[in-house]
Scaffold this motif. Structure first.
Motif, PDB file in Angstrom:
ATOM      1  N   ARG A  46     -23.497  -5.185  30.926  1.00  0.00           N
ATOM      2  CA  ARG A  46     -22.380  -5.378  29.997  1.00  0.00           C
ATOM      3  C   ARG A  46     -21.618  -4.075  29.773  1.00  0.00           C
ATOM      4  O   ARG A  46     -20.384  -4.052  29.791  1.00  0.00           O
ATOM      5  CB  ARG A  46     -22.882  -5.888  28.646  1.00  0.00           C
ATOM      6  CG  ARG A  46     -21.740  -6.117  27.631  1.00  0.00           C
ATOM      7  CD  ARG A  46     -22.240  -6.287  26.233  1.00  0.00           C
ATOM      8  NE  ARG A  46     -22.838  -5.088  25.675  1.00  0.00           N
ATOM      9  CZ  ARG A  46     -22.134  -4.041  25.230  1.00  0.00           C
ATOM     10  NH1 ARG A  46     -20.808  -4.031  25.297  1.00  0.00           N
ATOM     11  NH2 ARG A  46     -22.753  -2.994  24.728  1.00  0.00           N
ATOM     12  N   ILE A  47     -22.359  -2.991  29.576  1.00  0.00           N
ATOM     13  CA  ILE A  47     -21.720  -1.696  29.326  1.00  0.00           C
ATOM     14  C   ILE A  47     -20.997  -1.211  30.573  1.00  0.00           C
ATOM     15  O   ILE A  47     -19.867  -0.732  30.510  1.00  0.00           O
ATOM     16  CB  ILE A  47     -22.774  -0.665  28.870  1.00  0.00           C
ATOM     17  CG1 ILE A  47     -23.363  -1.076  27.518  1.00  0.00           C
ATOM     18  CG2 ILE A  47     -22.162   0.739  28.782  1.00  0.00           C
ATOM     19  CD1 ILE A  47     -24.597  -0.293  27.114  1.00  0.00           C
ATOM     20  N   GLY A  48     -21.646  -1.350  31.711  1.00  0.00           N
ATOM     21  CA  GLY A  48     -21.055  -0.927  32.974  1.00  0.00           C
ATOM     22  C   GLY A  48     -21.213   0.564  33.217  1.00  0.00           C
ATOM     23  O   GLY A  48     -21.137   1.367  32.293  1.00  0.00           O
ATOM     24  N   PHE A  49     -21.427   0.912  34.476  1.00  0.00           N
ATOM     25  CA  PHE A  49     -21.559   2.331  34.816  1.00  0.00           C
ATOM     26  C   PHE A  49     -21.454   2.533  36.319  1.00  0.00           C
ATOM     27  O   PHE A  49     -21.990   1.775  37.117  1.00  0.00           O
ATOM     28  CB  PHE A  49     -22.899   2.894  34.339  1.00  0.00           C
ATOM     29  CG  PHE A  49     -23.148   4.306  34.812  1.00  0.00           C
ATOM     30  CD1 PHE A  49     -22.407   5.358  34.291  1.00  0.00           C
ATOM     31  CD2 PHE A  49     -24.088   4.569  35.788  1.00  0.00           C
ATOM     32  CE1 PHE A  49     -22.607   6.661  34.739  1.00  0.00           C
ATOM     33  CE2 PHE A  49     -24.302   5.861  36.239  1.00  0.00           C
ATOM     34  CZ  PHE A  49     -23.566   6.912  35.707  1.00  0.00           C
ATOM     35  N   GLU A  50     -20.746   3.604  36.672  1.00  0.00           N
ATOM     36  CA  GLU A  50     -20.723   4.088  38.051  1.00  0.00           C
ATOM     37  C   GLU A  50     -20.551   5.605  37.991  1.00  0.00           C
ATOM     38  O   GLU A  50     -19.672   6.110  37.294  1.00  0.00           O
ATOM     39  CB  GLU A  50     -19.574   3.477  38.857  1.00  0.00           C
ATOM     40  CG  GLU A  50     -19.543   3.961  40.297  1.00  0.00           C
ATOM     41  CD  GLU A  50     -18.346   3.416  41.058  1.00  0.00           C
ATOM     42  OE1 GLU A  50     -18.383   3.431  42.300  1.00  0.00           O
ATOM     43  OE2 GLU A  50     -17.371   2.987  40.407  1.00  0.00           O
ATOM     44  N   CYS A  51     -21.418   6.325  38.693  1.00  0.00           N
ATOM     45  CA  CYS A  51     -21.321   7.783  38.692  1.00  0.00           C
ATOM     46  C   CYS A  51     -20.023   8.215  39.370  1.00  0.00           C
ATOM     47  O   CYS A  51     -19.705   7.763  40.475  1.00  0.00           O
ATOM     48  CB  CYS A  51     -22.514   8.391  39.420  1.00  0.00           C
ATOM     49  SG  CYS A  51     -22.469  10.203  39.485  1.00  0.00           S
ATOM     50  N   THR A  52     -19.261   9.077  38.699  1.00  0.00           N
ATOM     51  CA  THR A  52     -17.991   9.573  39.249  1.00  0.00           C
ATOM     52  C   THR A  52     -18.141  10.942  39.902  1.00  0.00           C
ATOM     53  O   THR A  52     -17.159  11.511  40.357  1.00  0.00           O
ATOM     54  CB  THR A  52     -16.930   9.683  38.140  1.00  0.00           C
ATOM     55  OG1 THR A  52     -17.342  10.676  37.192  1.00  0.00           O
ATOM     56  CG2 THR A  52     -16.735   8.344  37.441  1.00  0.00           C
ATOM     57  N   ARG A  53     -19.361  11.472  39.903  1.00  0.00           N
ATOM     58  CA  ARG A  53     -19.644  12.799  40.461  1.00  0.00           C
ATOM     59  C   ARG A  53     -18.867  13.909  39.751  1.00  0.00           C
ATOM     60  O   ARG A  53     -18.490  14.907  40.342  1.00  0.00           O
ATOM     61  CB  ARG A  53     -19.359  12.839  41.971  1.00  0.00           C
ATOM     62  CG  ARG A  53     -20.280  11.959  42.788  1.00  0.00           C
ATOM     63  CD  ARG A  53     -19.956  12.043  44.267  1.00  0.00           C
ATOM     64  NE  ARG A  53     -20.891  11.267  45.064  1.00  0.00           N
ATOM     65  CZ  ARG A  53     -21.985  11.754  45.639  1.00  0.00           C
ATOM     66  NH1 ARG A  53     -22.271  13.038  45.472  1.00  0.00           N
ATOM     67  NH2 ARG A  53     -22.780  10.991  46.348  1.00  0.00           N
ATOM     68  N   CYS A  54     -18.630  13.715  38.451  1.00  0.00           N
ATOM     69  CA  CYS A  54     -17.910  14.738  37.686  1.00  0.00           C
ATOM     70  C   CYS A  54     -18.768  15.978  37.457  1.00  0.00           C
ATOM     71  O   CYS A  54     -18.250  17.073  37.222  1.00  0.00           O
ATOM     72  CB  CYS A  54     -17.436  14.167  36.354  1.00  0.00           C
ATOM     73  SG  CYS A  54     -18.773  13.773  35.192  1.00  0.00           S
ATOM     74  N   GLY A  55     -20.089  15.801  37.488  1.00  0.00           N
ATOM     75  CA  GLY A  55     -20.999  16.929  37.335  1.00  0.00           C
ATOM     76  C   GLY A  55     -21.257  17.367  35.912  1.00  0.00           C
ATOM     77  O   GLY A  55     -21.999  18.321  35.687  1.00  0.00           O
ATOM     78  N   HIS A  56     -20.680  16.670  34.923  1.00  0.00           N
ATOM     79  CA  HIS A  56     -20.870  17.086  33.530  1.00  0.00           C
ATOM     80  C   HIS A  56     -22.342  17.067  33.125  1.00  0.00           C
ATOM     81  O   HIS A  56     -22.786  17.908  32.353  1.00  0.00           O
ATOM     82  CB  HIS A  56     -20.051  16.200  32.595  1.00  0.00           C
ATOM     83  CG  HIS A  56     -18.591  16.520  32.613  1.00  0.00           C
ATOM     84  ND1 HIS A  56     -17.707  16.002  31.697  1.00  0.00           N
ATOM     85  CD2 HIS A  56     -17.857  17.314  33.435  1.00  0.00           C
ATOM     86  CE1 HIS A  56     -16.482  16.455  31.962  1.00  0.00           C
ATOM     87  NE2 HIS A  56     -16.556  17.240  33.016  1.00  0.00           N
TER      88      HIS A  56
END
Length: 216
Positions: A24-34
């Motif tokens: 429901r929340i949803g997630f995909e790593c964007t490789r932002c590195g934070h």
């Protein structure tokens, strides 16, 4: 709740319920590195003894290449004192030493600790707000036992299969962190020793991972 009751609750967690929340929340790593960088503060991702050894085995690293004593309770200008558990090693900028900024990737991705593998989610186990340790970033969404922490990858599409895989790892992490906490408590012994002493689930160690008697 005692640590033992928390552990029992963690073992009873419904992976399907966790997966539903993650989906429901949803997630995909964007490789932002934070999550791999200190962002103005020193990066402090918890890593357990066997996780350290897994990284060591993958590239024949020295213990100190992988981990350092968790800095909480230790003064920067005083190389002595007691602390609990280990943190992934950092570079001179305070970022995780295994973060490749040029490639925007983790160089130990297959052996990364459970904390990293499940970011930006954590588990809470009830009214006393107990559960797994929380990653960097304030809580921005909750659903049942699942907490989502500030991350630009939240809200993106995730397949049900990916959500179920992440949910199973979140449950594994919840159980593992509580087992470690119990072992740290049970193996804790006050010591009178020079330098830094790290109390982990296996006992008391020097910063190089050796026990106080010099054994591994």
């Amino acid at each position: 709740m005692t640590l033992e009751s928390e552990l029992a609750a963690a073992r009873e967690l419904d992976v399907g319920e966790i997966a539903e929340a993650v989906h429901r929340i949803g997630f995909e790593c964007t490789r932002c590195g934070h999550c791999c960088r200190g962002m103005g503060e020193e990066h402090t991702a918890t890593v357990f003894p066997d996780e350290i050894r897994a990284v060591q085995a993958s590239e024949e690293y020295d213990w100190r290449d992988v981990a350092r004593p968790m800095p909480f309770g230790l003064a920067d200008d005083d190389p002595s004192g007691d602390t609990f558990e280990w943190a992934l090693q950092t570079d001179v900028c305070g970022d995780c030493t295994f973060y490749d900024a040029d490639g925007e990737a983790c160089s130990i991705y297959d052996d990364r600790p459970l904390l990293c593998e499940t970011y930006p989610f954590s588990i809470t186990l009830g009214e006393d707000d107990v559960g797994t340790s929380e990653p960097m970033g304030s809580v921005v969404d909750t659903d049942g036992p699942v907490r989502a922490h500030e991350c630009e990858g939240l809200g993106r599409d995730i397949t049900r299969e990916e959500a179920e895989e992440l949910a199973a790892t979140l449950k594994e992490r919840a159980i593992r962190e509580l087992e470690e906490a119990i072992a740290v408590r049970d193996n804790y012994e006050p010591v009178d020793a020079d330098g830094v002493v790290v109390h982990d689930s296996e006992g008391q160690k020097r910063p190089d991972g050796t026990s106080l008697d010099g054994s591994r």
